[in-house]
Design an enzyme around this catalytic site. Sequence first.
Site, PDB file in Angstrom:
ATOM      1  N   THR A 170      11.224 -17.611  18.263  1.00  0.00           N
ATOM      2  CA  THR A 170      12.091 -16.512  18.693  1.00  0.00           C
ATOM      3  C   THR A 170      11.484 -15.180  18.276  1.00  0.00           C
ATOM      4  OG1 THR A 170      13.362 -16.579  16.615  1.00  0.00           O
ATOM      5  CG2 THR A 170      14.190 -17.909  18.458  1.00  0.00           C
ATOM      6  N   ARG A 203       8.028 -23.698   3.369  1.00  0.00           N
ATOM      7  CA  ARG A 203       8.245 -23.837   1.920  1.00  0.00           C
ATOM      8  C   ARG A 203       7.651 -25.122   1.354  1.00  0.00           C
ATOM      9  NH1 ARG A 203      14.657 -23.232   2.256  1.00  0.00           N
ATOM     10  NH2 ARG A 203      14.164 -24.772   3.876  1.00  0.00           N
ATOM     11  N   TYR A 249       9.118  -1.230   3.595  1.00  0.00           N
ATOM     12  CA  TYR A 249       9.644  -0.951   2.259  1.00  0.00           C
ATOM     13  C   TYR A 249       8.866  -1.664   1.152  1.00  0.00           C
ATOM     14  CZ  TYR A 249      12.401  -5.151   3.535  1.00  0.00           C
ATOM     15  OH  TYR A 249      12.818  -6.386   3.972  1.00  0.00           O
ATOM     16  N   LYS A 303       7.419  -9.649   0.132  1.00  0.00           N
ATOM     17  CA  LYS A 303       6.526  -9.072   1.128  1.00  0.00           C
ATOM     18  C   LYS A 303       5.439  -8.220   0.477  1.00  0.00           C
ATOM     19  CE  LYS A 303       9.733  -9.228   5.062  1.00  0.00           C
ATOM     20  NZ  LYS A 303       8.883  -9.958   6.009  1.00  0.00           N
ATOM     21  N   PRO A 306       6.296  -3.516  10.339  1.00  0.00           N
ATOM     22  CA  PRO A 306       7.041  -2.895  11.437  1.00  0.00           C
ATOM     23  C   PRO A 306       8.322  -2.234  10.965  1.00  0.00           C
ATOM     24  CG  PRO A 306       7.436  -5.243  11.427  1.00  0.00           C
ATOM     25  CD  PRO A 306       6.487  -4.965  10.283  1.00  0.00           C
TER      26      PRO A 306
END
Length: 345
Positions: free
Chosen positions: A75, A125, A205, A220, A246
């Site tokens: 998706t 994971r 961020y 991240k 992004p």
Amino acid sequence: MAASRLSVYTADFYNFLRNVRPIFRMPLQAVHTSAGIRAKQNEGPQAKYFPAVKTIMLPKDTFTGKIAFITGGGTGLGKGMATMLSALGANVVIAARRLSVLEATANEISNETGNCVHAVQMDVRDPVSVATALDACESKFGVPNIIINNAAGNFISPSERLSPNAWKTITDIVLNGTANVTLDAGKRLIKANQGGVFLSITATYTRSGSGYVSPSASAKAGVETLTRSLAAEWGKYGMRFNCIAPGPIETEGAFSRLDPKGEFSEFYHERIPAGRLGEVEELANLATYLVSDYSSWISGETVRQDGGEYPSLAGEFNMFKSVPDEHWDMMAQMIRLTNEKAKKK
């Protein structure tokens, strides 16, 4: 007299600033398609200068003979990147937990592009699950030489409300999952004496940190550090590593975890200098460029793609963009009166 006028100007100006509508600084990553129509209606007037070009940028057959392995490919952004890579000639494997969604996406893309897309169930994971999925890719097409880490997890929560399991869930998917895929695929490429390119999708961020998404921000940021580390270490094996960070992009359903009521999406045009959200095809074009030979001298880099949102929110005085011309005139008069007062002392 000058002091009296200065007092009036100062009061009027700061009353204006107090009444300026605040710009919400929520770290958005995606938006409901259900909010898409409303969002487009609310685009800033400057958006016309920043049109979203959705056509494929690279030449046809750029990836003929290449094998792409994409996590979270069923998706959203993953599907968009898989579609564009397939359209450009790559053999594509999409991997995620929901096999039924993957199979539907694989059939849809194959019908659109005419190239085979293979769906493989995988949980990033679990290193055993990752190894099994890469085995399936190798059996179907060969060792993948394009690996895109797109699987992600995130939700909004005050950090004091996070359970140990909540922290572990996000970091296991984002950081450990990326490491599981990257290290396994990289070892296969080394053994096969083949080069390859890795791309991870992170967030803007990571550079600043962000409240209310501390597990995602931390994980991240770790992905970006892993990217730079392996770019330095594994370049000798013919591998490149990059990230895309992004800003807000419209993707199906993804924003339901970040803005379940859709209350903040209408403010995006105030947050983003380009005045609009990004589009999946824009990210897919950047991604395909970064995994192509056209970018063979780019490695260890994180490319921010956000319409200027990050510097707009980071600047100390950028809130003054809401000040109209007449209030700038007022400010100039305040400065003149202040200077006159200082000269008289």
